[in-house]
Design a protein around this motif. Structure first.
Motif, PDB file in Angstrom:
ATOM      1  N   THR A 132       0.504  -0.850   0.691  1.00  0.00           N
ATOM      2  CA  THR A 132      -0.143  -0.114  -0.034  1.00  0.00           C
ATOM      3  C   THR A 132       0.844   1.762  -0.189  1.00  0.00           C
ATOM      4  O   THR A 132       1.984   1.556   0.452  1.00  0.00           O
ATOM      5  CB  THR A 132      -0.744  -0.191   1.165  1.00  0.00           C
ATOM      6  OG1 THR A 132      -0.218   0.243   2.280  1.00  0.00           O
ATOM      7  CG2 THR A 132      -1.971  -1.271   1.264  1.00  0.00           C
ATOM      8  N   CYS A 133       0.150   2.321  -0.306  1.00  0.00           N
ATOM      9  CA  CYS A 133       0.724   3.568  -0.221  1.00  0.00           C
ATOM     10  C   CYS A 133      -0.158   4.236   0.495  1.00  0.00           C
ATOM     11  O   CYS A 133      -1.369   4.131   0.542  1.00  0.00           O
ATOM     12  CB  CYS A 133       1.206   4.105  -1.703  1.00  0.00           C
ATOM     13  SG  CYS A 133       2.664   3.336  -2.309  1.00  0.00           S
ATOM     14  N   TYR A 134       0.720   5.976   0.277  1.00  0.00           N
ATOM     15  CA  TYR A 134      -0.139   6.578   1.110  1.00  0.00           C
ATOM     16  C   TYR A 134      -1.302   7.208   1.739  1.00  0.00           C
ATOM     17  O   TYR A 134      -2.156   6.934   1.827  1.00  0.00           O
ATOM     18  CB  TYR A 134      -1.815   7.433  -0.523  1.00  0.00           C
ATOM     19  CG  TYR A 134      -0.828   8.190  -1.316  1.00  0.00           C
ATOM     20  CD1 TYR A 134       0.717   8.190  -1.580  1.00  0.00           C
ATOM     21  CD2 TYR A 134      -1.080   7.204  -2.853  1.00  0.00           C
ATOM     22  CE1 TYR A 134       1.508   9.010  -2.513  1.00  0.00           C
ATOM     23  CE2 TYR A 134      -0.346   7.532  -3.327  1.00  0.00           C
ATOM     24  CZ  TYR A 134      -0.020   8.028  -4.015  1.00  0.00           C
ATOM     25  OH  TYR A 134       1.907   8.787  -4.499  1.00  0.00           O
ATOM     26  N   LYS A 135      -1.288   5.793   3.031  1.00  0.00           N
ATOM     27  CA  LYS A 135      -1.718   5.517   4.785  1.00  0.00           C
ATOM     28  C   LYS A 135      -2.372   4.899   4.084  1.00  0.00           C
ATOM     29  O   LYS A 135      -3.997   4.556   4.517  1.00  0.00           O
ATOM     30  CB  LYS A 135      -1.936   6.909   5.154  1.00  0.00           C
ATOM     31  CG  LYS A 135      -0.882   7.692   5.291  1.00  0.00           C
ATOM     32  CD  LYS A 135      -0.721   8.822   6.433  1.00  0.00           C
ATOM     33  CE  LYS A 135      -0.375   9.950   6.519  1.00  0.00           C
ATOM     34  NZ  LYS A 135      -0.876  10.772   7.636  1.00  0.00           N
ATOM     35  N   GLY A 136      -2.401   3.455   2.735  1.00  0.00           N
ATOM     36  CA  GLY A 136      -3.663   2.982   3.046  1.00  0.00           C
ATOM     37  C   GLY A 136      -4.207   2.968   1.622  1.00  0.00           C
ATOM     38  O   GLY A 136      -5.545   1.780   1.569  1.00  0.00           O
ATOM     39  N   LYS A 137      -4.435   4.491   1.362  1.00  0.00           N
ATOM     40  CA  LYS A 137      -5.596   4.650   0.197  1.00  0.00           C
ATOM     41  C   LYS A 137      -4.724   4.387  -1.249  1.00  0.00           C
ATOM     42  O   LYS A 137      -5.561   4.259  -2.516  1.00  0.00           O
ATOM     43  CB  LYS A 137      -5.591   6.196   0.395  1.00  0.00           C
ATOM     44  CG  LYS A 137      -6.117   6.445   1.755  1.00  0.00           C
ATOM     45  CD  LYS A 137      -6.529   7.973   1.238  1.00  0.00           C
ATOM     46  CE  LYS A 137      -6.651   8.446   3.111  1.00  0.00           C
ATOM     47  NZ  LYS A 137      -7.276   9.902   3.456  1.00  0.00           N
ATOM     48  N   GLY A 138      -3.579   3.810  -0.833  1.00  0.00           N
ATOM     49  CA  GLY A 138      -3.273   3.656  -2.549  1.00  0.00           C
ATOM     50  C   GLY A 138      -2.550   2.067  -3.090  1.00  0.00           C
ATOM     51  O   GLY A 138      -2.471   1.715  -1.531  1.00  0.00           O
ATOM     52  N   LYS A 139      -1.703   2.095  -4.039  1.00  0.00           N
ATOM     53  CA  LYS A 139      -1.864   0.708  -3.746  1.00  0.00           C
ATOM     54  C   LYS A 139      -0.103   0.812  -4.897  1.00  0.00           C
ATOM     55  O   LYS A 139       0.277   1.622  -5.644  1.00  0.00           O
ATOM     56  CB  LYS A 139      -1.401  -0.272  -5.048  1.00  0.00           C
ATOM     57  CG  LYS A 139      -3.553  -0.301  -4.924  1.00  0.00           C
ATOM     58  CD  LYS A 139      -4.250  -1.589  -5.703  1.00  0.00           C
ATOM     59  CE  LYS A 139      -5.553  -1.786  -5.382  1.00  0.00           C
ATOM     60  NZ  LYS A 139      -5.897  -2.485  -6.293  1.00  0.00           N
ATOM     61  N   CYS A 140       0.807   0.098  -3.721  1.00  0.00           N
ATOM     62  CA  CYS A 140       2.267  -0.232  -4.361  1.00  0.00           C
ATOM     63  C   CYS A 140       2.271  -0.938  -5.707  1.00  0.00           C
ATOM     64  O   CYS A 140       2.295  -2.407  -5.120  1.00  0.00           O
ATOM     65  CB  CYS A 140       3.450  -0.266  -3.548  1.00  0.00           C
ATOM     66  SG  CYS A 140       4.757  -1.034  -3.793  1.00  0.00           S
ATOM     67  N   CYS A 141       2.796  -0.858  -6.921  1.00  0.00           N
ATOM     68  CA  CYS A 141       2.931  -1.486  -7.644  1.00  0.00           C
ATOM     69  C   CYS A 141       4.523  -1.952  -7.893  1.00  0.00           C
ATOM     70  O   CYS A 141       5.210  -1.288  -8.310  1.00  0.00           O
ATOM     71  CB  CYS A 141       2.169  -1.243  -8.839  1.00  0.00           C
ATOM     72  SG  CYS A 141       0.411  -0.889  -8.408  1.00  0.00           S
ATOM     73  N   GLN A 142       3.734  -3.224  -8.397  1.00  0.00           N
ATOM     74  CA  GLN A 142       5.717  -3.580  -8.882  1.00  0.00           C
ATOM     75  C   GLN A 142       5.975  -4.180 -10.181  1.00  0.00           C
ATOM     76  O   GLN A 142       4.534  -4.868 -11.143  1.00  0.00           O
ATOM     77  CB  GLN A 142       6.242  -5.002  -7.995  1.00  0.00           C
ATOM     78  CG  GLN A 142       7.647  -5.049  -8.414  1.00  0.00           C
ATOM     79  CD  GLN A 142       8.277  -6.293  -7.609  1.00  0.00           C
ATOM     80  OE1 GLN A 142       7.584  -6.949  -6.839  1.00  0.00           O
ATOM     81  NE2 GLN A 142       9.593  -6.377  -7.153  1.00  0.00           N
ATOM     82  N   LYS A 143       7.165  -3.583 -11.672  1.00  0.00           N
ATOM     83  CA  LYS A 143       6.434  -4.305 -12.647  1.00  0.00           C
ATOM     84  C   LYS A 143       6.422  -5.804 -12.456  1.00  0.00           C
ATOM     85  O   LYS A 143       7.547  -6.297 -11.818  1.00  0.00           O
ATOM     86  CB  LYS A 143       7.824  -3.610 -13.643  1.00  0.00           C
ATOM     87  CG  LYS A 143       7.181  -2.131 -13.677  1.00  0.00           C
ATOM     88  CD  LYS A 143       7.900  -1.683 -14.741  1.00  0.00           C
ATOM     89  CE  LYS A 143       8.176  -0.046 -14.492  1.00  0.00           C
ATOM     90  NZ  LYS A 143       9.216   0.361 -16.042  1.00  0.00           N
ATOM     91  N   ARG A 144       6.175  -6.831 -13.334  1.00  0.00           N
ATOM     92  CA  ARG A 144       6.249  -8.281 -13.619  1.00  0.00           C
ATOM     93  C   ARG A 144       7.401  -8.406 -14.225  1.00  0.00           C
ATOM     94  O   ARG A 144       7.790  -9.377 -14.292  1.00  0.00           O
ATOM     95  CB  ARG A 144       4.841  -8.032 -14.360  1.00  0.00           C
ATOM     96  CG  ARG A 144       3.537  -8.201 -13.777  1.00  0.00           C
ATOM     97  CD  ARG A 144       2.693  -9.009 -14.310  1.00  0.00           C
ATOM     98  NE  ARG A 144       1.353  -8.327 -14.144  1.00  0.00           N
ATOM     99  CZ  ARG A 144      -0.071  -9.633 -14.504  1.00  0.00           C
ATOM    100  NH1 ARG A 144      -0.120  -9.681 -15.310  1.00  0.00           N
ATOM    101  NH2 ARG A 144      -0.804  -8.154 -13.927  1.00  0.00           N
ATOM    102  N   TYR A 145       7.581  -8.274 -14.732  1.00  0.00           N
ATOM    103  CA  TYR A 145       9.613  -7.787 -15.856  1.00  0.00           C
ATOM    104  C   TYR A 145      10.733  -7.799 -15.348  1.00  0.00           C
ATOM    105  O   TYR A 145      10.425  -7.441 -14.050  1.00  0.00           O
ATOM    106  CB  TYR A 145       9.394  -7.535 -17.148  1.00  0.00           C
ATOM    107  CG  TYR A 145       8.745  -6.159 -17.725  1.00  0.00           C
ATOM    108  CD1 TYR A 145       9.698  -5.651 -18.007  1.00  0.00           C
ATOM    109  CD2 TYR A 145       7.743  -5.504 -17.626  1.00  0.00           C
ATOM    110  CE1 TYR A 145       9.698  -4.206 -18.033  1.00  0.00           C
ATOM    111  CE2 TYR A 145       7.119  -4.625 -17.600  1.00  0.00           C
ATOM    112  CZ  TYR A 145       8.443  -3.241 -17.530  1.00  0.00           C
ATOM    113  OH  TYR A 145       8.465  -2.504 -17.958  1.00  0.00           O
TER     114      TYR A 145
END
Length: 63
Positions: A50-63
Motif C-alpha cells: 500500500t501507499c499514501y497511508k493505505g489509500k493507494g497501491k504499491c505496484c511492481q513491474k512483472r518483468y
C-alpha cells in the motif's frame, strides 16, 4: 507572466512530491523502486503493498 506561473507550478509540484514520500508505507515502496497509484496498478504490474497511508497501491513491474 507566463514564466512566473510556470515556475510557481514547478515549485508547487516538487513540494507535493516531497510530502507524499513522508508516509512510512510510501517511502518503503519508493525505496524498492516501485510505483504508488491511487487506483488500479498499470498493465503488466502487480500490487505488492500500500501507499499514501493505505489509500493507494504499491505496484511492481512483472518483468
Amino acid at each position: 507572466m507566463k514564466i512566473s506561473c510556470f515556475l510557481l507550478l514547478i515549485v508547487s509540484l516538487s513540494s507535493f512530491q516531497v510530502n507524499q514520500a513522508t508516509d512510512h508505507d510510501t517511502a518503503k515502496c519508493v525505496q524498492r523502486k516501485n510505483g504508488c497509484y491511487y487506483f488500479e496498478c498499470p498493465w503488466l504490474s502487480t500490487s505488492v503493498g500500500t501507499c499514501y497511508k493505505g489509500k493507494g497501491k504499491c505496484c511492481q513491474k512483472r518483468y
